[in-house]
Design a protein around this motif. Structure first.
Motif: not given
Length: 71
Positions: A32-36
């Motif tokens: 649904a989302c990705a954080h870097i």
């Protein structure tokens, strides 16, 4: 059908690769989302020696069902 939310993480050695992987997972609806995360220093043992490297961590928010389809 399981819908539990899970956070899957991995690390890579370049910001460009982190961006491509994060975008690809979201575009493919695997996450649904990705954080870097900002770059950090990793310390690890490799072939008998202590090594250090700069890495970027990617955290993917997904479901158990979607995670199982990646395995």
């Amino acid at each position: 059908m399981a819908t539990d939310t899970v956070i899957a993480q991995t690390t890579v050695d370049s910001e460009d690769l982190a961006r491509r992987l994060a975008r690809g997972a979201v575009e493919a609806r695997l996450a649904a989302c990705a954080h870097i995360d900002a770059p950090f220093t990793a310390v690890y043992r490799w072939k008998g020696a202590i090594e250090t490297a700069t890495e970027w961590r990617i955290s993917y928010k997904t479901t158990r069902d979607r995670w199982a389809s990646c395995a």
